[in-house]
Write a protein that holds these residues in place. Structure first.
Motif, PDB file in Angstrom:
ATOM      1  N   TYR A  70       0.693  -1.145  -0.053  1.00  0.00           N
ATOM      2  CA  TYR A  70       0.087   0.039  -0.116  1.00  0.00           C
ATOM      3  C   TYR A  70       0.933   1.144   0.044  1.00  0.00           C
ATOM      4  CZ  TYR A  70      -3.927  -2.887   1.059  1.00  0.00           C
ATOM      5  OH  TYR A  70      -4.863  -4.025   1.124  1.00  0.00           O
ATOM      6  N   ASP A  71       0.329   2.419  -0.494  1.00  0.00           N
ATOM      7  CA  ASP A  71       1.081   3.760  -0.583  1.00  0.00           C
ATOM      8  C   ASP A  71      -0.160   4.604  -0.357  1.00  0.00           C
ATOM      9  OD1 ASP A  71       2.211   6.059  -1.184  1.00  0.00           O
ATOM     10  OD2 ASP A  71       3.549   5.130  -2.607  1.00  0.00           O
ATOM     11  N   ALA A  72      -0.138   4.627   1.168  1.00  0.00           N
ATOM     12  CA  ALA A  72      -1.210   5.718   1.581  1.00  0.00           C
ATOM     13  C   ALA A  72      -1.114   7.296   1.039  1.00  0.00           C
ATOM     14  CB  ALA A  72      -1.472   5.763   3.188  1.00  0.00           C
ATOM     15  N   GLU A  73       0.226   7.666   1.014  1.00  0.00           N
ATOM     16  CA  GLU A  73       0.269   9.127   0.485  1.00  0.00           C
ATOM     17  C   GLU A  73      -0.102   9.211  -1.185  1.00  0.00           C
ATOM     18  OE1 GLU A  73       3.831  12.256   0.114  1.00  0.00           O
ATOM     19  OE2 GLU A  73       4.131  10.408   1.085  1.00  0.00           O
ATOM     20  N   LEU A  74       0.360   8.299  -1.759  1.00  0.00           N
ATOM     21  CA  LEU A  74       0.015   8.295  -3.035  1.00  0.00           C
ATOM     22  C   LEU A  74      -1.676   8.319  -3.305  1.00  0.00           C
ATOM     23  CD1 LEU A  74       0.591   8.434  -6.073  1.00  0.00           C
ATOM     24  CD2 LEU A  74       1.183   5.963  -6.108  1.00  0.00           C
ATOM     25  N   GLU A  75      -2.107   7.316  -2.629  1.00  0.00           N
ATOM     26  CA  GLU A  75      -3.734   7.128  -2.624  1.00  0.00           C
ATOM     27  C   GLU A  75      -4.418   8.256  -2.228  1.00  0.00           C
ATOM     28  OE1 GLU A  75      -5.187   3.600  -0.691  1.00  0.00           O
ATOM     29  OE2 GLU A  75      -3.736   2.370  -1.604  1.00  0.00           O
ATOM     30  N   ILE A  90      -3.950   1.402  -8.662  1.00  0.00           N
ATOM     31  CA  ILE A  90      -2.777   1.215  -7.733  1.00  0.00           C
ATOM     32  C   ILE A  90      -3.457   0.366  -6.609  1.00  0.00           C
ATOM     33  CG2 ILE A  90      -1.361   2.877  -8.283  1.00  0.00           C
ATOM     34  CD1 ILE A  90      -2.134   4.356  -5.569  1.00  0.00           C
ATOM     35  N   GLN A  91      -4.791   0.729  -6.216  1.00  0.00           N
ATOM     36  CA  GLN A  91      -5.523  -0.099  -5.203  1.00  0.00           C
ATOM     37  C   GLN A  91      -5.727  -1.608  -5.794  1.00  0.00           C
ATOM     38  OE1 GLN A  91      -9.125   2.160  -4.507  1.00  0.00           O
ATOM     39  NE2 GLN A  91      -7.989   3.306  -2.709  1.00  0.00           N
ATOM     40  N   HIS A  92      -5.824  -1.879  -6.854  1.00  0.00           N
ATOM     41  CA  HIS A  92      -6.089  -3.020  -7.508  1.00  0.00           C
ATOM     42  C   HIS A  92      -4.650  -4.071  -7.249  1.00  0.00           C
ATOM     43  CE1 HIS A  92      -6.574  -6.762 -10.299  1.00  0.00           C
ATOM     44  NE2 HIS A  92      -5.548  -6.020 -10.877  1.00  0.00           N
ATOM     45  N   VAL A  93      -3.485  -3.328  -7.590  1.00  0.00           N
ATOM     46  CA  VAL A  93      -2.540  -3.981  -7.353  1.00  0.00           C
ATOM     47  C   VAL A  93      -2.150  -4.259  -5.969  1.00  0.00           C
ATOM     48  CG1 VAL A  93       0.193  -3.619  -7.358  1.00  0.00           C
ATOM     49  CG2 VAL A  93      -1.291  -3.037  -9.155  1.00  0.00           C
ATOM     50  N   SER A  94      -2.505  -3.371  -4.864  1.00  0.00           N
ATOM     51  CA  SER A  94      -2.151  -3.697  -3.513  1.00  0.00           C
ATOM     52  C   SER A  94      -3.176  -4.928  -3.020  1.00  0.00           C
ATOM     53  CB  SER A  94      -2.539  -2.424  -2.696  1.00  0.00           C
ATOM     54  OG  SER A  94      -1.822  -1.227  -3.038  1.00  0.00           O
ATOM     55  N   ASN A  95      -4.383  -4.952  -3.575  1.00  0.00           N
ATOM     56  CA  ASN A  95      -5.133  -6.125  -3.158  1.00  0.00           C
ATOM     57  C   ASN A  95      -5.257  -7.238  -3.934  1.00  0.00           C
ATOM     58  OD1 ASN A  95      -6.451  -4.491  -0.987  1.00  0.00           O
ATOM     59  ND2 ASN A  95      -7.326  -3.157  -2.778  1.00  0.00           N
ATOM     60  N   LEU A  96      -4.342  -7.388  -4.631  1.00  0.00           N
ATOM     61  CA  LEU A  96      -4.095  -8.599  -5.715  1.00  0.00           C
ATOM     62  C   LEU A  96      -4.144  -9.917  -4.963  1.00  0.00           C
ATOM     63  CD1 LEU A  96      -1.662  -7.971  -8.624  1.00  0.00           C
ATOM     64  CD2 LEU A  96      -4.179  -8.620  -8.724  1.00  0.00           C
ATOM     65  N   ALA A  97      -3.237 -10.085  -4.089  1.00  0.00           N
ATOM     66  CA  ALA A  97      -2.999 -11.349  -3.403  1.00  0.00           C
ATOM     67  C   ALA A  97      -2.264 -11.540  -2.252  1.00  0.00           C
ATOM     68  CB  ALA A  97      -2.352 -12.349  -4.653  1.00  0.00           C
ATOM     69  N   ASN A  98      -2.441 -12.619  -1.697  1.00  0.00           N
ATOM     70  CA  ASN A  98      -1.455 -12.919  -0.416  1.00  0.00           C
ATOM     71  C   ASN A  98       0.051 -13.213  -0.972  1.00  0.00           C
ATOM     72  OD1 ASN A  98      -3.750 -12.876   1.362  1.00  0.00           O
ATOM     73  ND2 ASN A  98      -4.218 -14.932   0.839  1.00  0.00           N
TER      74      ASN A  98
END
Length: 296
Positions: A70-75, A90-98
């Protein structure tokens, strides 16, 4: 029979073919259009039913972990700017997988890199996906291999024909019986010279293994290049329990060399609905300009 839930993605290589850019940027983060190659690989794994992924990294690979974090600042910045499309991407990438990480402390080759994931895999069957090979098919390449594993309950490697002049870059199979696209294999040969190759069917960066492969990787001595070669361990295992090869349906793209990497970028851009027409237009201009330059 246990389900294939886990995948290993080796990403510890030095990327020397792409120097100097890979001196500071992991090869796996080089983009195909607007996605790094490793994201494309992860997405294929997920579409194939994989639940947990372990990425084997090495020195200087922090950018891979940052990409999937996650990149809170960029989000926050994108949200404030009303850039919803980029924010969703970018949220899709962060939530893609374990995604988990383990480090290969020494560059001892592909076989050694995979063995670094043994604790994570345990006694389950698992998949391996290599980042140099990208695939495009209606049914994901890895999913096709998993189906063959479920049918035979044996390890399966993905293969496709390659040009004779490229044979020495790959592990190659010596095929025996054939059942549609599935081969029983007499032997696996690591990077043979063209005149010594038993076939033109090369192993193309997708594997499904039973956990017994780790036993053979541990016993494996250094092979070509002074490294622990995965193909050598597969050959040793095949002597006692069958390892099948499956000629998967679909297109394979090579992202492991500069020229093929550029061609892969062009191919993917031509598959993009928004980019296709402008890309064809610009390519035509470049070709005409180049021909004019070389004839004048």
């Amino acid at each position: 029979m246990k389900k294939v839930r886990k995948a290993v993605i080796p990403a510890a290589g030095l990327g020397t073919r792409f120097l100097p850019v890979t001196k500071s940027i992991p090869k796996e983060m080089l983009p195909i259009v607007n996605k790094p190659t490793i994201q494309i690989i992860v997405e294929e794994a997920l579409k194939s039913g994989i639940e947990d992924i372990i990425i084997v990294t090495g020195k200087g690979k922090q950018a891979i972990e940052n990409h999937f974090d996650y990149d809170a600042e960029l989000e926050r910045h994108l949200s404030e700017q009303g850039k919803e499309e980029q924010l969703n991407a970018i949220q899709h990438v962060s939530n893609l997988a374990n995604i988990h990480y383990v480090r290969q402390k020494e560059p001892k080759g592909l076989g050694h890199a995979i063995s670094c994931a043994r604790t994570f895999i345990g006694d389950e069957p698992f998949a391996v996906l290599l980042g140099d090979d990208l695939t495009y098919s209606e049914e994901p390449c890895l999913k096709q291999l998993i189906k063959q594993y479920e049918k035979k309950e044996c390890s399966v490697v993905g293969v496709q024909p390659v040009p004779t002049e490229e044979i020495s870059r790959y592990g190659v199979i010596d095929p025996a019986e054939k059942e549609h696209r599935l081969y029983r294999v007499d032997s696996f040969v690591e990077k043979p010279q063209p005149e010594e190759a038993p076939s033109n069917l090369a192993i193309i960066g997708r594997y499904v293994f039973t956990p017994e492969i780790f036993t053979y990787l541990e016993k494996q001595k250094e092979g070509k290049g002074g490294e622990i070669q995965l193909t050598d361990a597969i050959e040793a295992m095949n002597e006692l329990q069958s390892v099948f090869a499956y000629q998967f349906e679909g297109q394979r793209y090579d992202a492991g060399e500069p020229l093929s990497f550029l061609l892969t970028n062009i191919s993917f851009s031509l598959e993009d609905k928004e980019l296709r027409e402008p890309m064809l237009k610009e390519l035509k201009k470049l070709i005409e300009k180049s021909e004019l330059h070389h004839t004048s």
